[in-house]
Scaffold this motif. Structure first.
Motif, PDB file in Angstrom:
ATOM      1  N   UNK A  26      35.357  42.225  63.975  1.00 12.43           N
ATOM      2  CA  UNK A  26      35.741  41.239  62.831  1.00 12.43           C
ATOM      3  C   UNK A  26      37.315  41.388  62.484  1.00 12.43           C
ATOM      4  N   UNK A  27      37.342  40.812  61.155  1.00 15.29           N
ATOM      5  CA  UNK A  27      38.782  40.828  60.689  1.00 15.29           C
ATOM      6  C   UNK A  27      38.863  41.586  59.097  1.00 15.29           C
ATOM      7  N   UNK A  28      40.026  42.186  59.066  1.00  8.19           N
ATOM      8  CA  UNK A  28      40.200  42.632  57.816  1.00  8.19           C
ATOM      9  C   UNK A  28      40.710  41.669  56.661  1.00  8.19           C
ATOM     10  N   UNK A  29      39.836  41.500  55.514  1.00  9.20           N
ATOM     11  CA  UNK A  29      40.152  40.788  54.403  1.00  9.20           C
ATOM     12  C   UNK A  29      40.303  41.463  53.239  1.00  9.20           C
ATOM     13  N   UNK A  30      41.270  41.037  52.308  1.00  5.77           N
ATOM     14  CA  UNK A  30      41.517  41.490  50.962  1.00  5.77           C
ATOM     15  C   UNK A  30      40.782  40.574  49.773  1.00  5.77           C
ATOM     16  N   UNK A  31      40.357  41.122  48.886  1.00  4.11           N
ATOM     17  CA  UNK A  31      39.988  40.477  47.715  1.00  4.11           C
ATOM     18  C   UNK A  31      40.377  41.077  46.301  1.00  4.11           C
ATOM     19  N   UNK A  32      40.794  40.094  45.569  1.00  4.28           N
ATOM     20  CA  UNK A  32      41.142  40.847  44.150  1.00  4.28           C
ATOM     21  C   UNK A  32      39.967  40.970  43.268  1.00  4.28           C
ATOM     22  N   UNK A  33      40.176  41.833  42.305  1.00  4.97           N
ATOM     23  CA  UNK A  33      39.266  42.200  41.354  1.00  4.97           C
ATOM     24  C   UNK A  33      38.516  41.146  40.871  1.00  4.97           C
TER      25      UNK A  33
END
Ligand SMILES: Nc1ncnc2c1ncn2[C@@H]1O[C@@H]2COP(=O)(O)O[C@H]2[C@H]1O
Length: 236
Positions: A26-33
């Motif tokens: 897969x791939x790395x994702x970032x999510x905000x609070x």
């Protein structure tokens, strides 16, 4: 009873080689609070492995008027495996408690990987059985314990969560005095399956006994030993 996942989170139970192969799917994702990573009822089938941060897993109850928090999941844990395995809509909503980094893997790739790696399939089964055990314990606690006992047990449990650091497991044993749980009263109520009013009343009692101190979206544990006793129903 427990909201936290298996102490041996999915990614921590993988060998270095398995970990490398799974992450490469897969791939790395970032999510905000506050971001919704998965939404109850949605038809998607990807899975996520949390690399950093904590999420709540909750379901709508009472025709959407209130939410029940089923679990807190943290670094190393696998999410979204239920829809990936049974193709049903998402069973719950997963919301970021703070900023999140996760490896996102398509359901197809994840299923193919499990078919080729029986040991890893075993880890997923183990995670599901662990969760069924906790759900059984939660049901029994709801039927037999007071709101004060449930709240005391939940605060003890949550105060062991170390929100910082990648792959940080919950700290074993009792929390230290001064540990802070960062949840609002209605969120706490949603973790014990009680009304906000009942939880506010129980918190008042804990405050007068100097077991906790409360502030805006926080409960500080002043006396972990007494909190543990109250959770066991020793005193009110
Ligand atoms: N009781 C629970 N405790 C912890 N996590 C859960 C619980 N129920 C569902 N989940 C997670 O929340 C996810 C929601 O999407 P899925 O149903 O695909 O997969 C689910 C699990 O990964």
């Amino acid at each position: 009873m427990g909201l936290l996942g298996d102490e041996l989170a999915f990614a921590r139970a993988l060998t270095a080689q398995e970990n490398e192969s799974v992450m490469a799917l897969g791939s790395r994702k970032r999510y905000p609070a506050d971001a919704h990573l998965l939404t109850e009822g949605d038809r998607s089938s990807h899975v996520m492995i949390i690399l950093r941060g904590w999420v709540t897993v909750s379901v709508a109850t009472d025709r959407g008027a209130t939410r029940l928090i089923l679990g807190l999941r943290g670094p190393g844990e696998l999410l979204g495996e239920m829809a990936a395995l049974d193709s049903h809509p998402r069973s719950a909503t997963v919301r970021a408690l703070g900023p999140i980094e996760a490896q996102v893997i398509s359901g197809d790739a994840f299923r193919r990987f499990l078919a080729l790696h029986p040991r890893v399939s075993g880890l997923v089964i183990r995670q599901l059985t662990f969760r069924l055990r906790s759900a059984d314990q939660e049901r029994s606690a709801l039927a037999s314990l007071t709101v004060l006992q449930r709240l005391a047990a939940r605060l003890s449990e949550l105060s062991r969560v170390e929100p910082a650091g990648p792959y940080a497991p919950p700290v074993p044993g009792r929390s230290r005095p001064g540990t802070v749980v960062h949840l609002a009263q209605d969120e706490l109520a949603a973790t014990v399956g009680a009304t906000r009013e009942a939880v506010a009343k129980a918190l008042r009692l804990l405050r007068t006994q100097k077991v906790v101190r409360t502030g805006n979206r926080m409960v500080e544990i002043l006396d972990p030993a007494l909190l543990a006793l109250l959770a066991e129903g020793h005193q009110e």
